[in-house]
Write a protein that holds these residues in place. Structure first.
Motif, mmCIF file in Angstrom:
data_model
loop_
_atom_site.group_PDB
_atom_site.id
_atom_site.type_symbol
_atom_site.label_atom_id
_atom_site.label_comp_id
_atom_site.label_asym_id
_atom_site.label_seq_id
_atom_site.Cartn_x
_atom_site.Cartn_y
_atom_site.Cartn_z
ATOM 1 N N GLN A 96 0.819 -1.205 0.000
ATOM 2 C CA GLN A 96 0.000 0.000 0.000
ATOM 3 C C GLN A 96 0.857 1.261 0.000
ATOM 4 O O GLN A 96 0.419 2.316 -0.463
ATOM 5 C CB GLN A 96 -0.943 -0.004 1.207
ATOM 6 C CG GLN A 96 -1.928 -1.164 1.180
ATOM 7 C CD GLN A 96 -2.875 -1.146 2.374
ATOM 8 O OE1 GLN A 96 -3.622 -0.193 2.578
ATOM 9 N NE2 GLN A 96 -2.842 -2.185 3.187
ATOM 10 N N THR A 97 2.071 1.137 0.526
ATOM 11 C CA THR A 97 2.988 2.283 0.519
ATOM 12 C C THR A 97 4.148 2.088 -0.456
ATOM 13 O O THR A 97 4.640 3.058 -1.033
ATOM 14 C CB THR A 97 3.557 2.514 1.936
ATOM 15 O OG1 THR A 97 4.175 1.304 2.409
ATOM 16 C CG2 THR A 97 2.447 2.910 2.889
ATOM 17 N N SER A 98 4.573 0.835 -0.649
ATOM 18 C CA SER A 98 5.763 0.607 -1.470
ATOM 19 C C SER A 98 5.507 0.854 -2.957
ATOM 20 O O SER A 98 6.340 1.465 -3.642
ATOM 21 C CB SER A 98 6.291 -0.819 -1.265
ATOM 22 O OG SER A 98 5.394 -1.798 -1.742
ATOM 23 N N ILE A 99 4.360 0.413 -3.481
ATOM 24 C CA ILE A 99 4.089 0.624 -4.905
ATOM 25 C C ILE A 99 3.936 2.115 -5.231
ATOM 26 O O ILE A 99 4.532 2.603 -6.197
ATOM 27 C CB ILE A 99 2.859 -0.193 -5.354
ATOM 28 C CG1 ILE A 99 3.196 -1.691 -5.329
ATOM 29 C CG2 ILE A 99 2.412 0.224 -6.756
ATOM 30 C CD1 ILE A 99 2.062 -2.600 -5.764
ATOM 31 N N PRO A 100 3.156 2.898 -4.442
ATOM 32 C CA PRO A 100 3.150 4.354 -4.691
ATOM 33 C C PRO A 100 4.541 4.972 -4.563
ATOM 34 O O PRO A 100 4.868 5.912 -5.302
ATOM 35 C CB PRO A 100 2.201 4.886 -3.609
ATOM 36 C CG PRO A 100 1.290 3.738 -3.313
ATOM 37 C CD PRO A 100 2.155 2.519 -3.419
ATOM 38 N N SER A 101 5.364 4.455 -3.651
ATOM 39 C CA SER A 101 6.722 4.978 -3.497
ATOM 40 C C SER A 101 7.555 4.711 -4.745
ATOM 41 O O SER A 101 8.360 5.552 -5.163
ATOM 42 C CB SER A 101 7.399 4.341 -2.280
ATOM 43 O OG SER A 101 6.741 4.718 -1.078
ATOM 44 N N ILE A 102 7.364 3.544 -5.338
ATOM 45 C CA ILE A 102 8.093 3.212 -6.565
ATOM 46 C C ILE A 102 7.675 4.143 -7.694
ATOM 47 O O ILE A 102 8.518 4.688 -8.420
ATOM 48 C CB ILE A 102 7.848 1.731 -6.943
ATOM 49 C CG1 ILE A 102 8.522 0.807 -5.926
ATOM 50 C CG2 ILE A 102 8.366 1.435 -8.354
ATOM 51 C CD1 ILE A 102 8.179 -0.662 -6.096
ATOM 52 N N ILE A 103 6.367 4.351 -7.839
ATOM 53 C CA ILE A 103 5.874 5.253 -8.889
ATOM 54 C C ILE A 103 6.417 6.667 -8.688
ATOM 55 O O ILE A 103 6.896 7.312 -9.628
ATOM 56 C CB ILE A 103 4.337 5.264 -8.897
ATOM 57 C CG1 ILE A 103 3.786 3.883 -9.279
ATOM 58 C CG2 ILE A 103 3.812 6.332 -9.864
ATOM 59 C CD1 ILE A 103 2.276 3.764 -9.161
ATOM 60 N N HIS A 104 6.360 7.153 -7.456
ATOM 61 C CA HIS A 104 6.842 8.508 -7.153
ATOM 62 C C HIS A 104 8.334 8.633 -7.423
ATOM 63 O O HIS A 104 8.793 9.646 -7.977
ATOM 64 C CB HIS A 104 6.538 8.849 -5.693
ATOM 65 C CG HIS A 104 7.081 10.181 -5.261
ATOM 66 N ND1 HIS A 104 6.541 11.384 -5.682
ATOM 67 C CD2 HIS A 104 8.146 10.493 -4.449
ATOM 68 C CE1 HIS A 104 7.231 12.379 -5.150
ATOM 69 N NE2 HIS A 104 8.207 11.872 -4.408
ATOM 70 N N ALA A 105 9.103 7.613 -7.044
ATOM 71 C CA ALA A 105 10.551 7.663 -7.234
ATOM 72 C C ALA A 105 10.914 7.714 -8.713
ATOM 73 O O ALA A 105 11.847 8.429 -9.116
ATOM 74 C CB ALA A 105 11.207 6.448 -6.571
ATOM 75 N N VAL A 106 10.190 6.956 -9.543
ATOM 76 C CA VAL A 106 10.462 6.971 -10.982
ATOM 77 C C VAL A 106 10.133 8.335 -11.572
ATOM 78 O O VAL A 106 10.931 8.910 -12.326
ATOM 79 C CB VAL A 106 9.648 5.864 -11.699
ATOM 80 C CG1 VAL A 106 9.836 5.971 -13.217
ATOM 81 C CG2 VAL A 106 10.068 4.489 -11.210
ATOM 82 N N GLU A 107 8.969 8.879 -11.238
ATOM 83 C CA GLU A 107 8.568 10.182 -11.772
ATOM 84 C C GLU A 107 9.518 11.284 -11.315
ATOM 85 O O GLU A 107 9.901 12.162 -12.101
ATOM 86 C CB GLU A 107 7.138 10.495 -11.330
ATOM 87 C CG GLU A 107 6.090 9.586 -11.957
ATOM 88 C CD GLU A 107 4.690 9.841 -11.438
ATOM 89 O OE1 GLU A 107 3.726 9.526 -12.157
ATOM 90 O OE2 GLU A 107 4.570 10.369 -10.309
ATOM 91 N N GLN A 108 9.907 11.225 -10.052
ATOM 92 C CA GLN A 108 10.830 12.243 -9.529
ATOM 93 C C GLN A 108 12.205 12.101 -10.161
ATOM 94 O O GLN A 108 12.862 13.101 -10.480
ATOM 95 C CB GLN A 108 10.920 12.109 -8.012
ATOM 96 C CG GLN A 108 11.694 13.240 -7.338
ATOM 97 C CD GLN A 108 11.678 13.108 -5.833
ATOM 98 O OE1 GLN A 108 11.907 12.027 -5.293
ATOM 99 N NE2 GLN A 108 11.378 14.204 -5.146
ATOM 100 N N GLY A 109 12.655 10.859 -10.348
ATOM 101 C CA GLY A 109 13.975 10.635 -10.932
ATOM 102 C C GLY A 109 14.054 11.057 -12.383
ATOM 103 O O GLY A 109 15.088 11.574 -12.828
#
Length: 325
Positions: free
Chosen positions: A22-35
């Motif tokens: 519930q937190t890790s998948i949104p974190s992955i999406i956010h990290a890719v977009e931010q990167g």
């Protein structure tokens, strides 16, 4: 969606991670977009392929809810636990990306590394390996068992996988090559190294799991995984059976010759020590040899049956997959 955009698929095997995803998948999406940054992110369409490997908790329900909230998430659920290798295979088969990234759901693989991986792919590399510069907190035994596995694997297969993980970026043509291989039982890391496409490496430090729990891989599972992977890439254990038989025969001849000589000289020792020793050595060698042969026969048996590597719950397939079927 702009058809000129390229698609980046992120494959995430999941097993009993209802709370964490519930937190890790949104974190992955956010990290890719931010990167990638705003400008580069506009060049790509992001697709998340989350593969539920027959979890016994609420993982399937959580993924179904997340899929409704986030259209970029595609959830696939197995009918039972088929293992991580099967989950990776399913993710690759369902991914539609020009490049595919495989990453664990527990954030021990840093998602911030995905953007640099994409950059290397843009520069022409077909495979980008994320290599462990430092392992997470492990016991002395775990570290040395891992080193022993990689040393044995390299000596038998000729492939150096030290520090390698399942965290990789693959170009579409590499994915197609993997899917074209007929074998059912796979070792993802080994197959990628065996294929030897133009590749690069990015080092990373393995983080602790955010929820503070231990890995779900116990030592028995790891041992079984190691044996299967070694025998997937080498027939040397079968050849060693012959060498073991020769060594046992020579040892038996030496013991037998010595016993005969002592008998002739009248120095034979009373009792059955020599006989017991021979029985133990020869019996152990025979049973060990049969075990090795049996393991390879079992692998052949599984391959010959031709059963699929996994089965997907039809009630959990998303609408795109239903249309494709």
């Amino acid at each position: 969606m702009n058809t000129t955009k390229k698609t980046i698929s992120i494959v995430i095997p999941v097993y009993n991670e209802a709370q964490l995803i519930q937190t890790s998948i949104p974190s992955i999406i956010h990290a890719v977009e931010q990167g990638l940054g705003t400008q580069r992110a506009d060049l790509y369409h992001l697709e998340i392929v989350a593969v539920n490997d027959g979890s016994s908790d609420q993982t399937a329900q959580v993924l179904a809810h997340m899929q409704q909230q986030e259209p970029r998430i595609r959830a696939i659920s197995f009918t039972r636990n088929f293992g991580k290798e099967a989950a990776i295979l399913a993710g690759l088969q369902h991914a539609q990306g020009d490049a595919v990234v495989v990453i664990d759901a527990d954030l021990q693989h840093p998602p911030a590394l995905i953007a640099p991986m994409i950059k290397l792919w843009e520069n022409g590399l077909l495979v980008v390996h994320a290599v462990k510069a430092q392992r997470a907190r492990e016991s002395w035994l775990q570290r040395h068992l891992a080193k022993a596995f990689y040393a044995v694997f390299q000596s038998m297969s000729g492939l150096d996988l030290r520090g390698h993980s399942d965290f990789k970026l693959l170009d579409k043509q590499v994915v197609q090559m993997l899917l074209a291989l007929p074998e059912r039982q796979r070792f993802f890391r080994g197959l990628i190294s065996w294929a030897n496409f133009p590749s690069g490496q990015l080092p990373f430090e393995v983080a602790d799991r955010p929820d503070g729990t231990e890995s779900k891989w116990n030592r028995l599972k790891l041992l079984r995984y190691a044996v299967n992977n070694i025998t997937s890439f080498s027939s040397l254990p079968l050849k060693l059976v012959t060498y073991l038989g020769v060594a046992t025969l020579l040892f038996g001849l030496i013991i037998g010759g010595n016993s005969l000589l002592q008998k002739i000289e009248g120095k034979a020792i009373d009792g059955f020590t020599t006989v017991n020793l021979l029985i133990i050595i020869i019996g152990g060698a025979i049973l060990l040899s049969l075990g090795v042969i049996g393991h390879y026969l079992a692998r052949l048996y599984d391959e010959m049956k031709g059963r699929p590597a996994y089965l997907v719950r039809t009630d959990a397939i998303d609408s795109k997959d239903k249309e494709a079927s």
